[in-house]
Design a protein around this motif. Structure first.
Motif, PDB file in Angstrom:
ATOM      1  N   GLY A  28      13.104  -5.430 -14.136  1.00 17.36           N
ATOM      2  CA  GLY A  28      13.103  -6.850 -13.826  1.00 17.36           C
ATOM      3  C   GLY A  28      11.693  -7.326 -13.551  1.00 17.36           C
ATOM      4  N   LYS A  29      11.541  -8.641 -13.449  1.00 21.78           N
ATOM      5  CA  LYS A  29      10.230  -9.238 -13.184  1.00 21.78           C
ATOM      6  C   LYS A  29       9.875  -9.203 -11.706  1.00 21.78           C
ATOM      7  CE  LYS A  29      10.464 -12.299 -17.161  1.00 21.78           C
ATOM      8  NZ  LYS A  29      10.608 -13.664 -17.643  1.00 21.78           N
ATOM      9  N   THR A  30      10.897  -9.234 -10.844  1.00 22.76           N
ATOM     10  CA  THR A  30      10.699  -9.205  -9.392  1.00 22.76           C
ATOM     11  C   THR A  30      11.575  -8.102  -8.800  1.00 22.76           C
ATOM     12  OG1 THR A  30      12.521 -10.720  -8.913  1.00 22.76           O
ATOM     13  CG2 THR A  30      10.342 -11.715  -9.350  1.00 22.76           C
ATOM     14  N   PRO A  31      11.289  -7.674  -7.570  1.00 24.78           N
ATOM     15  CA  PRO A  31      12.169  -6.685  -6.940  1.00 24.78           C
ATOM     16  C   PRO A  31      13.612  -7.192  -6.821  1.00 24.78           C
ATOM     17  CG  PRO A  31      10.110  -6.846  -5.723  1.00 24.78           C
ATOM     18  CD  PRO A  31      10.108  -7.957  -6.738  1.00 24.78           C
ATOM     19  N   GLU A  32      13.764  -8.471  -6.526  1.00 24.61           N
ATOM     20  CA  GLU A  32      15.099  -9.041  -6.373  1.00 24.61           C
ATOM     21  C   GLU A  32      15.862  -9.047  -7.696  1.00 24.61           C
ATOM     22  OE1 GLU A  32      12.396 -10.145  -3.235  1.00 24.61           O
ATOM     23  OE2 GLU A  32      12.214 -10.612  -5.370  1.00 24.61           O
ATOM     24  N   GLU A  33      15.181  -9.438  -8.766  1.00 27.46           N
ATOM     25  CA  GLU A  33      15.813  -9.430 -10.082  1.00 27.46           C
ATOM     26  C   GLU A  33      16.163  -7.998 -10.492  1.00 27.46           C
ATOM     27  OE1 GLU A  33      14.971 -10.765 -14.718  1.00 27.46           O
ATOM     28  OE2 GLU A  33      13.334 -10.886 -13.275  1.00 27.46           O
ATOM     29  N   THR A  34      15.276  -7.078 -10.201  1.00 30.53           N
ATOM     30  CA  THR A  34      15.507  -5.672 -10.530  1.00 30.53           C
ATOM     31  C   THR A  34      16.715  -5.133  -9.773  1.00 30.53           C
ATOM     32  OG1 THR A  34      13.134  -5.423 -10.887  1.00 30.53           O
ATOM     33  CG2 THR A  34      14.416  -3.397 -10.635  1.00 30.53           C
ATOM     34  N   GLU A  35      16.843  -5.495  -8.506  1.00 34.28           N
ATOM     35  CA  GLU A  35      17.992  -5.048  -7.715  1.00 34.28           C
ATOM     36  C   GLU A  35      19.295  -5.604  -8.301  1.00 34.28           C
ATOM     37  OE1 GLU A  35      19.742  -5.258  -3.166  1.00 34.28           O
ATOM     38  OE2 GLU A  35      17.619  -5.664  -3.512  1.00 34.28           O
ATOM     39  N   GLN A  36      19.300  -6.888  -8.668  1.00 41.01           N
ATOM     40  CA  GLN A  36      20.495  -7.485  -9.263  1.00 41.01           C
ATOM     41  C   GLN A  36      20.818  -6.821 -10.604  1.00 41.01           C
ATOM     42  OE1 GLN A  36      22.827  -9.600  -8.127  1.00 41.01           O
ATOM     43  NE2 GLN A  36      23.871  -9.256 -10.057  1.00 41.01           N
ATOM     44  N   ASN A  37      19.796  -6.591 -11.414  1.00 42.40           N
ATOM     45  CA  ASN A  37      20.011  -5.936 -12.701  1.00 42.40           C
ATOM     46  C   ASN A  37      20.537  -4.517 -12.516  1.00 42.40           C
ATOM     47  OD1 ASN A  37      19.112  -8.240 -13.971  1.00 42.40           O
ATOM     48  ND2 ASN A  37      17.080  -7.426 -14.425  1.00 42.40           N
ATOM     49  N   MET A  38      20.048  -3.838 -11.483  1.00 38.13           N
ATOM     50  CA  MET A  38      20.500  -2.475 -11.209  1.00 38.13           C
ATOM     51  C   MET A  38      21.954  -2.492 -10.750  1.00 38.13           C
ATOM     52  SD  MET A  38      19.447   0.538 -11.574  1.00 38.13           S
ATOM     53  CE  MET A  38      19.994   2.165 -11.123  1.00 38.13           C
ATOM     54  N   HIS A  39      22.332  -3.482  -9.982  1.00 35.65           N
ATOM     55  CA  HIS A  39      23.728  -3.620  -9.551  1.00 35.65           C
ATOM     56  C   HIS A  39      24.634  -3.697 -10.781  1.00 35.65           C
ATOM     57  CE1 HIS A  39      27.326  -5.711  -8.058  1.00 35.65           C
ATOM     58  NE2 HIS A  39      27.055  -5.085  -6.925  1.00 35.65           N
ATOM     59  N   GLU A  40      24.251  -4.529 -11.734  1.00 30.92           N
ATOM     60  CA  GLU A  40      25.019  -4.672 -12.971  1.00 30.92           C
ATOM     61  C   GLU A  40      25.005  -3.378 -13.782  1.00 30.92           C
ATOM     62  OE1 GLU A  40      23.433  -8.127 -14.940  1.00 30.92           O
ATOM     63  OE2 GLU A  40      23.873  -9.412 -13.212  1.00 30.92           O
ATOM     64  N   ALA A  41      23.860  -2.699 -13.820  1.00 30.00           N
ATOM     65  CA  ALA A  41      23.750  -1.445 -14.565  1.00 30.00           C
ATOM     66  C   ALA A  41      24.654  -0.370 -13.970  1.00 30.00           C
ATOM     67  CB  ALA A  41      22.293  -0.969 -14.582  1.00 30.00           C
ATOM     68  N   ILE A  42      24.727  -0.314 -12.644  1.00 29.72           N
ATOM     69  CA  ILE A  42      25.590   0.679 -11.987  1.00 29.72           C
ATOM     70  C   ILE A  42      27.056   0.396 -12.296  1.00 29.72           C
ATOM     71  CG2 ILE A  42      26.428   1.494  -9.743  1.00 29.72           C
ATOM     72  CD1 ILE A  42      23.479   1.280  -8.769  1.00 29.72           C
ATOM     73  N   GLU A  43      27.454  -0.855 -12.230  1.00 28.24           N
ATOM     74  CA  GLU A  43      28.842  -1.199 -12.567  1.00 28.24           C
ATOM     75  C   GLU A  43      29.154  -0.802 -14.007  1.00 28.24           C
ATOM     76  OE1 GLU A  43      29.017  -5.390 -11.607  1.00 28.24           O
ATOM     77  OE2 GLU A  43      29.928  -4.947  -9.658  1.00 28.24           O
ATOM     78  N   PHE A  44      28.246  -1.110 -14.931  1.00 24.80           N
ATOM     79  CA  PHE A  44      28.430  -0.768 -16.337  1.00 24.80           C
ATOM     80  C   PHE A  44      28.494   0.743 -16.521  1.00 24.80           C
ATOM     81  CE2 PHE A  44      26.694  -0.004 -20.617  1.00 24.80           C
ATOM     82  CZ  PHE A  44      27.590  -0.739 -21.373  1.00 24.80           C
ATOM     83  N   HIS A  45      27.610   1.463 -15.843  1.00 20.41           N
ATOM     84  CA  HIS A  45      27.537   2.921 -15.929  1.00 20.41           C
ATOM     85  C   HIS A  45      28.852   3.548 -15.439  1.00 20.41           C
ATOM     86  CE1 HIS A  45      25.158   6.660 -16.170  1.00 20.41           C
ATOM     87  NE2 HIS A  45      25.815   7.036 -15.089  1.00 20.41           N
ATOM     88  N   ILE A  46      29.338   3.086 -14.302  1.00 20.50           N
ATOM     89  CA  ILE A  46      30.585   3.620 -13.746  1.00 20.50           C
ATOM     90  C   ILE A  46      31.772   3.290 -14.646  1.00 20.50           C
ATOM     91  CG2 ILE A  46      32.218   3.396 -11.823  1.00 20.50           C
ATOM     92  CD1 ILE A  46      29.745   3.303  -9.969  1.00 20.50           C
ATOM     93  N   ASP A  47      31.808   2.084 -15.190  1.00 16.80           N
ATOM     94  CA  ASP A  47      32.874   1.730 -16.130  1.00 16.80           C
ATOM     95  C   ASP A  47      32.871   2.680 -17.330  1.00 16.80           C
ATOM     96  OD1 ASP A  47      33.777  -0.363 -14.555  1.00 16.80           O
ATOM     97  OD2 ASP A  47      32.801  -1.935 -15.751  1.00 16.80           O
ATOM     98  N   GLY A  48      31.683   3.005 -17.829  1.00 17.26           N
ATOM     99  CA  GLY A  48      31.567   3.928 -18.957  1.00 17.26           C
ATOM    100  C   GLY A  48      32.048   5.322 -18.609  1.00 17.26           C
ATOM    101  N   LEU A  49      31.698   5.788 -17.410  1.00 19.32           N
ATOM    102  CA  LEU A  49      32.162   7.109 -16.968  1.00 19.32           C
ATOM    103  C   LEU A  49      33.682   7.142 -16.894  1.00 19.32           C
ATOM    104  CD1 LEU A  49      29.566   7.885 -14.123  1.00 19.32           C
ATOM    105  CD2 LEU A  49      29.683   8.943 -16.391  1.00 19.32           C
ATOM    106  N   LYS A  50      34.266   6.094 -16.318  1.00 16.52           N
ATOM    107  CA  LYS A  50      35.733   6.014 -16.218  1.00 16.52           C
ATOM    108  C   LYS A  50      36.369   6.021 -17.600  1.00 16.52           C
ATOM    109  CE  LYS A  50      36.003   3.387 -11.898  1.00 16.52           C
ATOM    110  NZ  LYS A  50      36.353   2.065 -11.331  1.00 16.52           N
ATOM    111  N   GLU A  51      35.823   5.218 -18.496  1.00 17.97           N
ATOM    112  CA  GLU A  51      36.371   5.099 -19.845  1.00 17.97           C
ATOM    113  C   GLU A  51      36.357   6.439 -20.573  1.00 17.97           C
ATOM    114  OE1 GLU A  51      34.941   2.672 -23.684  1.00 17.97           O
ATOM    115  OE2 GLU A  51      35.374   1.415 -21.925  1.00 17.97           O
ATOM    116  N   GLU A  52      35.320   7.238 -20.318  1.00 19.84           N
ATOM    117  CA  GLU A  52      35.201   8.543 -20.965  1.00 19.84           C
ATOM    118  C   GLU A  52      35.934   9.647 -20.198  1.00 19.84           C
ATOM    119  OE1 GLU A  52      33.816   9.191 -23.951  1.00 19.84           O
ATOM    120  OE2 GLU A  52      33.501   7.032 -24.174  1.00 19.84           O
ATOM    121  N   GLY A  53      36.514   9.300 -19.061  1.00 17.06           N
ATOM    122  CA  GLY A  53      37.269  10.284 -18.281  1.00 17.06           C
ATOM    123  C   GLY A  53      36.424  11.198 -17.415  1.00 17.06           C
TER     124      GLY A  53
END
Length: 70
Positions: A28-53
């Motif tokens: 991200g461009k700022t620490p705050e934007e990076t934190e928000q982007n990381m929040h979304e990345a973690i949700e996406f990552h966990i969804d992918g793990l669940k989907e793959e079992g």
């Protein structure tokens, strides 16, 4: 669940990763934007793990500061 994220300054802004979720990173461009982007990345990552079992990693990392004379 709460996952520790590490945010670091880079040449073009900021980058972040979570020690408990290898391969899950964001930027991200700022620490705050990076934190928000990381929040979304973690949700996406966990969804992918669940989907793959795959098992969802339990957060185990923690942070601490050590003060020393400089």
């Amino acid at each position: 669940m709460k996952y520790l994220i590490i945010i670091e300054k880079s040449d073009s802004g900021y980058s972040a990763y979570s020690p408990d979720l290898p391969g899950c990173v964001s930027t991200g461009k700022t620490p705050e934007e990076t934190e928000q982007n990381m929040h979304e990345a973690i949700e996406f990552h966990i969804d992918g793990l669940k989907e793959e079992g795959y098992e969802i990693p339990t957060p185990t990392s923690r942070s601490s500061y050590v003060e020393v004379a400089a």
